[in-house]
Design a protein around this motif. Sequence first.
Motif, short mmCIF file in Angstrom:
data_model
loop_
_atom_site.label_atom_id
_atom_site.label_comp_id
_atom_site.label_asym_id
_atom_site.label_seq_id
_atom_site.Cartn_x
_atom_site.Cartn_y
_atom_site.Cartn_z
N PHE A 275 67.01 10.99 55.38
CA PHE A 275 67.53 9.64 55.58
C PHE A 275 66.36 8.67 55.73
CE2 PHE A 275 71.82 11.05 56.38
CZ PHE A 275 71.67 12.28 56.99
N ARG A 276 66.59 7.43 55.26
CA ARG A 276 65.54 6.42 55.45
C ARG A 276 66.17 5.05 55.33
NH1 ARG A 276 59.81 6.06 54.61
NH2 ARG A 276 59.28 4.07 55.57
N ILE A 277 65.72 4.14 56.22
CA ILE A 277 66.12 2.74 56.12
C ILE A 277 64.86 1.94 55.81
CG2 ILE A 277 67.07 0.75 57.32
CD1 ILE A 277 68.69 2.69 59.04
N LEU A 278 64.92 1.15 54.75
CA LEU A 278 63.80 0.32 54.33
C LEU A 278 64.17 -1.15 54.42
CD1 LEU A 278 62.24 1.76 51.02
CD2 LEU A 278 61.21 1.70 53.29
N LYS A 279 63.18 -1.98 54.65
CA LYS A 279 63.42 -3.41 54.55
C LYS A 279 63.09 -3.86 53.13
CE LYS A 279 62.55 -4.46 59.40
NZ LYS A 279 61.73 -5.26 60.37
N SER B 289 69.82 -3.28 45.90
CA SER B 289 70.47 -2.54 44.81
C SER B 289 69.99 -1.09 44.71
CB SER B 289 70.21 -3.24 43.47
OG SER B 289 68.82 -3.28 43.20
N GLN B 290 68.92 -0.77 45.44
CA GLN B 290 68.41 0.61 45.43
C GLN B 290 68.99 1.44 46.57
OE1 GLN B 290 64.19 -0.62 45.18
NE2 GLN B 290 64.11 0.53 43.27
N THR B 291 69.86 0.85 47.34
CA THR B 291 70.60 1.62 48.33
C THR B 291 71.45 2.65 47.61
OG1 THR B 291 70.65 -0.17 49.95
CG2 THR B 291 72.38 1.50 50.11
N SER B 292 71.21 3.92 47.92
CA SER B 292 71.87 4.98 47.17
C SER B 292 71.50 6.33 47.79
CB SER B 292 71.40 4.93 45.70
OG SER B 292 72.20 5.77 44.88
N THR C 43 68.46 12.52 49.48
CA THR C 43 67.87 11.56 50.41
C THR C 43 68.77 10.33 50.41
OG1 THR C 43 65.58 12.26 50.07
CG2 THR C 43 65.94 10.03 50.89
N ARG C 44 69.28 9.99 51.59
CA ARG C 44 70.14 8.81 51.71
C ARG C 44 69.28 7.63 52.10
NH1 ARG C 44 75.59 8.25 52.07
NH2 ARG C 44 75.79 10.52 52.19
N LEU C 45 69.16 6.65 51.20
CA LEU C 45 68.29 5.49 51.38
C LEU C 45 69.12 4.22 51.52
CD1 LEU C 45 65.44 4.20 51.37
CD2 LEU C 45 65.71 3.94 48.90
#
Lengths: 109, 113
Positions: B10-14, B84-87, B108-110
């Motif tokens: 898992f990852r959360i990006l700004k 749009s790259q949330t996937s 990998t859940r981004l």
Amino acid sequence: ELKVEQNPLFLSMQEGKNYTIYCNYSTTSDRLYWYRQDPGKSLESLFVLLSNGAVKQEGRLMASLDTKARLSTLHITAAVHDLSATYFCAVEVTDKLIFGTGTRLQVFP
Amino acid sequence: NAGVTQTPKFRILKIGQSMTLQCTQDMNHNYMYWYRQDPGMGLKLIYYSVGAGITDKGEVPNGYNVSRSTTEDFPLRLELAAPSQTSVYFCASSYLGQAWGYTFGSGTRLTVV
């Protein structure tokens, strides 16, 4: 552009009933794969169909391939709740897999 | 035998940040792939590689880069993250000629916010 289309997109069926999922594709291919995906999980391989007329069966699922019609089917016999999942077909073209849109199957009592 | 290993899970990006999704396989497969899966959709091919030093674009390559310096590793790079790259991203490998097909990683859940 290669297209791989599945229908139906969503299937709600009663336990004990039979149904078929269809996978149509737009280019020549001799290999077709069926996968199962549970929510939040990766893909589980179900069947690999390698030639025209291939038929494979595992439990309540049977898959077939007609390369001339560019059609594969996944037949469900006497559905049970444990079969609830999303099912994908994927066509192998030039060393890579192109996936269908998926069929979400829900089996209820 | 671990198969195909992806990190992180898992990852959360700004928006605008960059990151690398790692993929490693220990089966000596020559072919490796990156797919993305948007919610309720099928898998779309981003990039693939037929061997070390060789990569090629798939269906949706824009916004991504890959490299293949070894047989085992196939990292996917996002340079300027966009919503749009949330996937969910899946790595896969295969050794063509084997009838049993492809092995997929766990994904990998981004999320890009």
